[in-house]
Design a protein around this motif. Structure first.
Motif, PDB file in Angstrom:
ATOM      1  N   VAL A 138      39.253  46.459  46.171  1.00 20.10           N
ATOM      2  CA  VAL A 138      38.973  45.687  47.378  1.00 20.10           C
ATOM      3  C   VAL A 138      39.835  44.424  47.336  1.00 20.10           C
ATOM      4  CG1 VAL A 138      37.180  44.414  48.620  1.00 20.10           C
ATOM      5  CG2 VAL A 138      36.638  46.604  47.533  1.00 20.10           C
ATOM      6  N   TYR A 139      40.467  44.109  48.467  1.00 20.39           N
ATOM      7  CA  TYR A 139      41.326  42.927  48.558  1.00 20.39           C
ATOM      8  C   TYR A 139      40.737  41.999  49.615  1.00 20.39           C
ATOM      9  CZ  TYR A 139      45.911  40.546  48.100  1.00 20.39           C
ATOM     10  OH  TYR A 139      46.923  39.656  47.833  1.00 20.39           O
ATOM     11  N   LEU A 140      40.302  40.831  49.180  1.00 22.86           N
ATOM     12  CA  LEU A 140      39.618  39.863  50.029  1.00 22.86           C
ATOM     13  C   LEU A 140      40.531  38.700  50.384  1.00 22.86           C
ATOM     14  CD1 LEU A 140      36.288  39.701  47.983  1.00 22.86           C
ATOM     15  CD2 LEU A 140      36.773  41.126  49.987  1.00 22.86           C
ATOM     16  N   HIS A 141      40.237  38.080  51.526  1.00 19.56           N
ATOM     17  CA  HIS A 141      41.022  36.937  51.988  1.00 19.56           C
ATOM     18  C   HIS A 141      40.134  35.698  52.027  1.00 19.56           C
ATOM     19  CE1 HIS A 141      43.434  34.762  55.243  1.00 19.56           C
ATOM     20  NE2 HIS A 141      44.170  34.780  54.158  1.00 19.56           N
ATOM     21  N   ASP A 142      40.534  34.683  51.294  1.00 18.00           N
ATOM     22  CA  ASP A 142      39.796  33.417  51.157  1.00 18.00           C
ATOM     23  C   ASP A 142      40.553  32.342  51.921  1.00 18.00           C
ATOM     24  OD1 ASP A 142      38.203  31.280  50.237  1.00 18.00           O
ATOM     25  OD2 ASP A 142      39.231  31.215  48.292  1.00 18.00           O
ATOM     26  N   GLU A 143      40.524  32.433  53.246  1.00 16.63           N
ATOM     27  CA  GLU A 143      41.300  31.512  54.071  1.00 16.63           C
ATOM     28  C   GLU A 143      40.896  30.057  53.861  1.00 16.63           C
ATOM     29  OE1 GLU A 143      42.735  30.923  58.698  1.00 16.63           O
ATOM     30  OE2 GLU A 143      41.130  32.326  58.248  1.00 16.63           O
ATOM     31  N   ALA A 200      38.182  28.766  29.584  1.00 18.76           N
ATOM     32  CA  ALA A 200      37.052  29.091  30.456  1.00 18.76           C
ATOM     33  C   ALA A 200      35.726  28.609  29.893  1.00 18.76           C
ATOM     34  CB  ALA A 200      36.989  30.595  30.652  1.00 18.76           C
ATOM     35  N   GLU A 201      34.795  28.382  30.796  1.00 14.75           N
ATOM     36  CA  GLU A 201      33.425  28.092  30.416  1.00 14.75           C
ATOM     37  C   GLU A 201      32.707  29.434  30.328  1.00 14.75           C
ATOM     38  OE1 GLU A 201      29.607  25.679  32.144  1.00 14.75           O
ATOM     39  OE2 GLU A 201      31.587  24.900  32.622  1.00 14.75           O
ATOM     40  N   LEU A 202      32.910  30.098  29.203  1.00 13.53           N
ATOM     41  CA  LEU A 202      32.331  31.425  29.019  1.00 13.53           C
ATOM     42  C   LEU A 202      30.816  31.352  29.130  1.00 13.53           C
ATOM     43  CD1 LEU A 202      34.598  32.696  26.106  1.00 13.53           C
ATOM     44  CD2 LEU A 202      34.825  33.139  28.553  1.00 13.53           C
ATOM     45  N   GLY A 203      30.239  32.371  29.742  1.00 16.67           N
ATOM     46  CA  GLY A 203      28.799  32.417  29.952  1.00 16.67           C
ATOM     47  C   GLY A 203      28.357  31.870  31.298  1.00 16.67           C
ATOM     48  N   SER A 204      29.279  31.261  32.046  1.00 18.34           N
ATOM     49  CA  SER A 204      28.904  30.737  33.362  1.00 18.34           C
ATOM     50  C   SER A 204      28.686  31.887  34.352  1.00 18.34           C
ATOM     51  CB  SER A 204      29.963  29.756  33.876  1.00 18.34           C
ATOM     52  OG  SER A 204      31.207  30.412  34.008  1.00 18.34           O
ATOM     53  N   ASP A 205      27.893  31.619  35.366  1.00 19.78           N
ATOM     54  CA  ASP A 205      27.567  32.627  36.376  1.00 19.78           C
ATOM     55  C   ASP A 205      28.737  32.879  37.316  1.00 19.78           C
ATOM     56  OD1 ASP A 205      24.867  33.005  35.577  1.00 19.78           O
ATOM     57  OD2 ASP A 205      24.266  31.218  36.691  1.00 19.78           O
ATOM     58  N   CYS A 206      28.815  34.100  37.811  1.00 16.81           N
ATOM     59  CA  CYS A 206      29.800  34.436  38.825  1.00 16.81           C
ATOM     60  C   CYS A 206      29.435  33.716  40.120  1.00 16.81           C
ATOM     61  CB  CYS A 206      29.820  35.952  39.057  1.00 16.81           C
ATOM     62  SG  CYS A 206      31.017  36.494  40.287  1.00 16.81           S
ATOM     63  N   PRO A 207      30.360  32.962  40.697  1.00 15.44           N
ATOM     64  CA  PRO A 207      30.058  32.301  41.965  1.00 15.44           C
ATOM     65  C   PRO A 207      29.733  33.318  43.066  1.00 15.44           C
ATOM     66  CG  PRO A 207      32.031  31.378  40.979  1.00 15.44           C
ATOM     67  CD  PRO A 207      31.685  32.612  40.189  1.00 15.44           C
ATOM     68  N   GLN A 208      28.825  32.934  43.933  1.00 12.28           N
ATOM     69  CA  GLN A 208      28.483  33.772  45.080  1.00 12.28           C
ATOM     70  C   GLN A 208      29.556  33.587  46.145  1.00 12.28           C
ATOM     71  OE1 GLN A 208      25.569  35.831  45.010  1.00 12.28           O
ATOM     72  NE2 GLN A 208      25.856  35.207  42.894  1.00 12.28           N
ATOM     73  N   PHE A 209      29.891  34.669  46.834  1.00 11.72           N
ATOM     74  CA  PHE A 209      30.882  34.573  47.902  1.00 11.72           C
ATOM     75  C   PHE A 209      30.653  35.672  48.925  1.00 11.72           C
ATOM     76  CE2 PHE A 209      32.771  37.200  44.547  1.00 11.72           C
ATOM     77  CZ  PHE A 209      33.172  38.327  45.245  1.00 11.72           C
ATOM     78  N   THR A 210      31.156  35.436  50.118  1.00 10.00           N
ATOM     79  CA  THR A 210      31.209  36.426  51.188  1.00 10.00           C
ATOM     80  C   THR A 210      32.549  36.227  51.875  1.00 10.00           C
ATOM     81  OG1 THR A 210      28.812  36.347  51.497  1.00 10.00           O
ATOM     82  CG2 THR A 210      30.117  37.274  53.302  1.00 10.00           C
ATOM     83  N   LEU A 211      33.375  37.290  51.868  1.00 13.01           N
ATOM     84  CA  LEU A 211      34.727  37.186  52.407  1.00 13.01           C
ATOM     85  C   LEU A 211      35.125  38.453  53.159  1.00 13.01           C
ATOM     86  CD1 LEU A 211      36.598  35.721  49.287  1.00 13.01           C
ATOM     87  CD2 LEU A 211      36.110  34.515  51.429  1.00 13.01           C
ATOM     88  N   PRO A 212      36.041  38.304  54.119  1.00  9.32           N
ATOM     89  CA  PRO A 212      36.578  39.483  54.798  1.00  9.32           C
ATOM     90  C   PRO A 212      37.593  40.192  53.902  1.00  9.32           C
ATOM     91  CG  PRO A 212      37.651  37.515  55.625  1.00  9.32           C
ATOM     92  CD  PRO A 212      36.583  37.059  54.662  1.00  9.32           C
ATOM     93  N   ALA A 213      37.625  41.514  54.047  1.00 11.28           N
ATOM     94  CA  ALA A 213      38.559  42.324  53.270  1.00 11.28           C
ATOM     95  C   ALA A 213      39.614  42.926  54.191  1.00 11.28           C
ATOM     96  CB  ALA A 213      37.815  43.439  52.544  1.00 11.28           C
ATOM     97  N   ILE A 214      40.699  43.352  53.591  1.00  9.68           N
ATOM     98  CA  ILE A 214      41.790  43.936  54.363  1.00  9.68           C
ATOM     99  C   ILE A 214      41.399  45.271  54.987  1.00  9.68           C
ATOM    100  CG2 ILE A 214      43.599  42.700  53.133  1.00  9.68           C
ATOM    101  CD1 ILE A 214      43.399  46.273  52.383  1.00  9.68           C
ATOM    102  N   ASP A 215      40.284  45.862  54.562  1.00  9.18           N
ATOM    103  CA  ASP A 215      39.827  47.126  55.150  1.00  9.18           C
ATOM    104  C   ASP A 215      38.962  46.911  56.393  1.00  9.18           C
ATOM    105  OD1 ASP A 215      37.369  46.287  54.138  1.00  9.18           O
ATOM    106  OD2 ASP A 215      37.179  47.926  52.695  1.00  9.18           O
TER     107      ASP A 215
END
Length: 182
Positions: free
Chosen positions: A103-108, A9-24
């Motif tokens: 939380v369980y997300l779907h990345d179609e 891994a590239e430790l120290g890298s930023d968490c990617p931004q995302f918006t996804l639907p969840a199973i809830d």
């Protein structure tokens, strides 16, 4: 089933931004999980034998970390056309049957998996309270047999981060089935 190991891994890298639907039925963004504590993002699915072998341990991880208000997020990015077990509806069924505590997300589109650099299921990314990548290793030291686990490596990494300490750069790669790309 193509065995795939996570790259260093590239430790120290930023968490990617995302918006996804969840199973809830809700939609979540990465900002919903930023609470100043570590964040665990794991790429999993229903059909992978590696995920199936550790599923109960993932549930335990989610339960244990929830007690400390540490967010755990699962994402399925597999192509459901080729793997119908990983369809949104089947993700919902499985999560409800097993009472997933995360939380369980779907990345179609698979865009989120690509942004993270996820390569397999399971694939884990642990971010510190500032959402900097601190751990990309395996769950524990015995993927196949829960009775042989002697070290909960991912859990220990999260606990280290929660105490404000740095996780060791020496991390053992996770392994699993390759993500099923479109």
């Amino acid at each position: 089933m193509a065995l795939t190991f996570t790259p260093f891994a590239e430790l120290g890298s930023d968490c990617p931004q995302f918006t996804l639907p969840a199973i809830d039925g809700k939609t979540y963004s990465s900002k919903d999980f930023a609470n100043g504590k570590p964040l665990v993002v794991m790429f999993i699915c229903n059909h992978c034998p590696y995920v199936q072998a550790i599923e109960d341990r993932l549930i335990q991880l989610g339960t244990d970390l929830k007690k400390d208000a540490i967010n755990v997020v699962a994402i399925c990015s597999n192509d459901a056309a080729d793997h119908p077990e990983d369809s949104f509806e089947n993700l919902q069924k499985r999560a409800q049957e097993k009472h997933y505590p995360f939380v369980y997300l779907h990345d179609e589109s698979q865009d989120v998996a690509k942004a993270f650099g996820a390569v397999c299921t399971p694939d884990y990314f642990v971010y510190d309270g500032n959402l900097k990548l601190s751990y990309r290793g395996r769950l524990d030291d015995s993927w196949k047999d829960a009775s042989k686990v002697t070290k909960r490596e991912l859990y220990d990494a999260v606990q280290t981060l929660a105490k404000g300490a740095k996780v060791s750069d020496e991390q053992t790669a996770s392994m699993g089935c390759s993500i099923k790309w479109k």
